[in-house]
Design a protein around this motif. Structure first.
Motif, PDB file in Angstrom:
ATOM      1  N   GLN A 151     -47.323  39.902  -2.746  1.00 26.44           N
ATOM      2  CA  GLN A 151     -46.377  39.683  -3.674  1.00 26.44           C
ATOM      3  C   GLN A 151     -47.036  39.167  -4.938  1.00 26.44           C
ATOM      4  O   GLN A 151     -46.383  38.732  -5.951  1.00 26.44           O
ATOM      5  CB  GLN A 151     -45.155  38.545  -3.205  1.00 26.44           C
ATOM      6  CG  GLN A 151     -44.309  39.010  -2.108  1.00 26.44           C
ATOM      7  CD  GLN A 151     -43.537  40.097  -2.605  1.00 26.44           C
ATOM      8  OE1 GLN A 151     -42.668  40.043  -3.715  1.00 26.44           O
ATOM      9  NE2 GLN A 151     -43.327  41.330  -1.826  1.00 26.44           N
ATOM     10  N   GLY A 152     -48.359  38.948  -4.644  1.00 22.35           N
ATOM     11  CA  GLY A 152     -49.179  38.579  -5.825  1.00 22.35           C
ATOM     12  C   GLY A 152     -49.165  36.957  -5.810  1.00 22.35           C
ATOM     13  O   GLY A 152     -49.876  36.477  -6.995  1.00 22.35           O
ATOM     14  N   ASN A 153     -48.688  36.390  -5.010  1.00 24.39           N
ATOM     15  CA  ASN A 153     -48.751  34.923  -5.036  1.00 24.39           C
ATOM     16  C   ASN A 153     -49.966  34.218  -4.238  1.00 24.39           C
ATOM     17  O   ASN A 153     -50.145  33.920  -2.972  1.00 24.39           O
ATOM     18  CB  ASN A 153     -47.706  34.188  -4.127  1.00 24.39           C
ATOM     19  CG  ASN A 153     -46.397  34.578  -4.578  1.00 24.39           C
ATOM     20  OD1 ASN A 153     -46.106  34.847  -6.222  1.00 24.39           O
ATOM     21  ND2 ASN A 153     -45.306  34.985  -3.687  1.00 24.39           N
ATOM     22  N   TYR A 154     -50.945  34.660  -5.104  1.00 20.54           N
ATOM     23  CA  TYR A 154     -52.406  34.385  -4.127  1.00 20.54           C
ATOM     24  C   TYR A 154     -52.640  32.940  -3.831  1.00 20.54           C
ATOM     25  O   TYR A 154     -53.421  32.552  -2.857  1.00 20.54           O
ATOM     26  CB  TYR A 154     -53.569  34.807  -5.258  1.00 20.54           C
ATOM     27  CG  TYR A 154     -53.438  36.221  -5.404  1.00 20.54           C
ATOM     28  CD1 TYR A 154     -53.232  37.437  -4.661  1.00 20.54           C
ATOM     29  CD2 TYR A 154     -53.268  36.640  -6.678  1.00 20.54           C
ATOM     30  CE1 TYR A 154     -53.114  38.752  -5.060  1.00 20.54           C
ATOM     31  CE2 TYR A 154     -52.878  37.960  -7.317  1.00 20.54           C
ATOM     32  CZ  TYR A 154     -52.775  39.149  -6.265  1.00 20.54           C
ATOM     33  OH  TYR A 154     -52.489  40.211  -6.782  1.00 20.54           O
ATOM     34  N   SER A 155     -52.333  31.863  -4.489  1.00 21.65           N
ATOM     35  CA  SER A 155     -52.263  30.551  -4.155  1.00 21.65           C
ATOM     36  C   SER A 155     -51.620  30.383  -3.044  1.00 21.65           C
ATOM     37  O   SER A 155     -52.313  29.415  -2.195  1.00 21.65           O
ATOM     38  CB  SER A 155     -51.916  29.574  -5.598  1.00 21.65           C
ATOM     39  OG  SER A 155     -52.690  30.019  -6.784  1.00 21.65           O
ATOM     40  N   ARG A 214     -55.867  22.229  -8.176  1.00 18.16           N
ATOM     41  CA  ARG A 214     -54.645  23.009  -9.059  1.00 18.16           C
ATOM     42  C   ARG A 214     -54.924  24.094  -9.650  1.00 18.16           C
ATOM     43  O   ARG A 214     -54.562  24.230 -10.877  1.00 18.16           O
ATOM     44  CB  ARG A 214     -53.774  22.031  -9.518  1.00 18.16           C
ATOM     45  CG  ARG A 214     -53.159  20.698  -8.995  1.00 18.16           C
ATOM     46  CD  ARG A 214     -52.163  21.225  -8.037  1.00 18.16           C
ATOM     47  NE  ARG A 214     -51.664  20.051  -7.437  1.00 18.16           N
ATOM     48  CZ  ARG A 214     -50.775  20.146  -6.343  1.00 18.16           C
ATOM     49  NH1 ARG A 214     -50.328  21.158  -5.966  1.00 18.16           N
ATOM     50  NH2 ARG A 214     -50.333  19.076  -5.680  1.00 18.16           N
ATOM     51  N   ARG A 215     -56.111  24.732  -9.340  1.00 11.23           N
ATOM     52  CA  ARG A 215     -56.777  25.905 -10.114  1.00 11.23           C
ATOM     53  C   ARG A 215     -55.835  27.118  -9.598  1.00 11.23           C
ATOM     54  O   ARG A 215     -55.458  27.283  -8.767  1.00 11.23           O
ATOM     55  CB  ARG A 215     -58.173  26.002  -9.939  1.00 11.23           C
ATOM     56  CG  ARG A 215     -58.988  24.809 -10.628  1.00 11.23           C
ATOM     57  CD  ARG A 215     -60.533  25.132 -10.652  1.00 11.23           C
ATOM     58  NE  ARG A 215     -61.068  25.401  -9.494  1.00 11.23           N
ATOM     59  CZ  ARG A 215     -61.651  24.362  -8.772  1.00 11.23           C
ATOM     60  NH1 ARG A 215     -61.802  23.307  -9.275  1.00 11.23           N
ATOM     61  NH2 ARG A 215     -62.246  24.833  -7.551  1.00 11.23           N
ATOM     62  N   PRO A 216     -55.535  27.877 -10.912  1.00 10.25           N
ATOM     63  CA  PRO A 216     -54.896  29.294 -10.471  1.00 10.25           C
ATOM     64  C   PRO A 216     -55.810  30.232  -9.454  1.00 10.25           C
ATOM     65  O   PRO A 216     -57.134  29.897  -9.834  1.00 10.25           O
ATOM     66  CB  PRO A 216     -54.660  29.966 -11.653  1.00 10.25           C
ATOM     67  CG  PRO A 216     -55.520  29.110 -12.525  1.00 10.25           C
ATOM     68  CD  PRO A 216     -55.770  27.888 -12.073  1.00 10.25           C
TER      69      PRO A 216
END
Length: 240
Positions: A151-155, A214-216
């Motif tokens: 889904q592209g939610n890598y975090s 909290r880094r992308p």
């Protein structure tokens, strides 16, 4: 009109005479024709080939057929007989082997499903040891990592991937998950197995940058950890 008895007899005799005169020759002619037909029929049967007619006695005779060969399905030659029984034995052996293979596959699937079910849901101690999953789903961690990656939610994906790796290390007794332990402690427990410590450290540092810093996280950063997962699992099974 009165007719005497004498006159009646005379009339009767006249009728009989006329009848004999009219039909006598015809009856004899018919008899003659019938006899000629019979003679002609006998001659025809004698001249021809009729296996059921005996011309000597002018009568029918029984027919005799050749005896049919006594054929039996298994009445084969020695070589064919051996081949037939060999083929039957091979067929039965293949059937038994197929049944045994099917039973083993079913048993392996059942065992794998049972193991997967045990791994999907974390117990209470594991939940306490992984506090960063407190607000997240706790079943099928690897499946969740894959889903968020797609889904592209890598975090989110890196949080589940790191949790999955810690859970696998605990499963194979490389580390012991416990409440209050830090990631550095887990890394030190893994240090004796360098092939596992390096991929765990890479995933841990990426996880801490996301969760605490909290880094992308972009796709390349996540895939650097994700692509090393097959080797991590292979080395884990080989080392324990």
């Amino acid at each position: 009109m009165n007719v005497s008895r004498r006159q009646v007899w005379i009339i009767a005799l006249l009728v009989l005479a006329v009848t004999a005169a009219g039909f006598g020759p015809t009856a004899r002619a018919d008899e003659k024709d019938s006899q000629e037909s019979i003679t002609a029929g006998r001659q025809a049967f004698s001249d021809g080939w009729f296996p059921w007619y005996d011309s000597q006695t002018d009568s029918l005779k029984p027919l005799r057929f050749r005896d049919a060969p006594d054929w039996k399905p298994w009445n084969l030659g020695p070589v064919l007989n051996v081949l037939a029984w060999t083929a039957l034995a091979v067929l039965l052996a293949a059937l038994v082997a197929a049944l045994i293979l099917f039973a083993r596959i079913q048993t392996a699937r059942a065992a794998a499903a049972s193991a997967a079910k045990r791994e999907r849901v974390l117990d209470a101690d594991q939940v306490e040891a992984l506090p960063f999953l407190a607000e997240r789903r706790r079943d099928d961690l690897l499946g969740q990592a894959r889903f968020h990656y797609q889904q592209g939610n890598y975090s989110e994906a890196i949080i589940y991937l790191f949790s999955y790796e810690l859970l696998q290390l605990d499963k194979y007794s490389v580390i012991r998950l416990a409440k209050g332990k830090t990631n550095r402690q887990y890394l030190r427990e893994t240090a004796r197995l360098a092939v596992l410590a390096r991929p765990l450290e890479r995933t841990m540092l990426t996880f801490e940058g996301v969760f605490f810093g909290r880094r992308p996280l972009d796709r390349a950063g996540f895939e650097a950890c994700w692509n090393g997962l097959p080797q991590f699992e292979q080395q884990l099974k080989a080392a324990t």
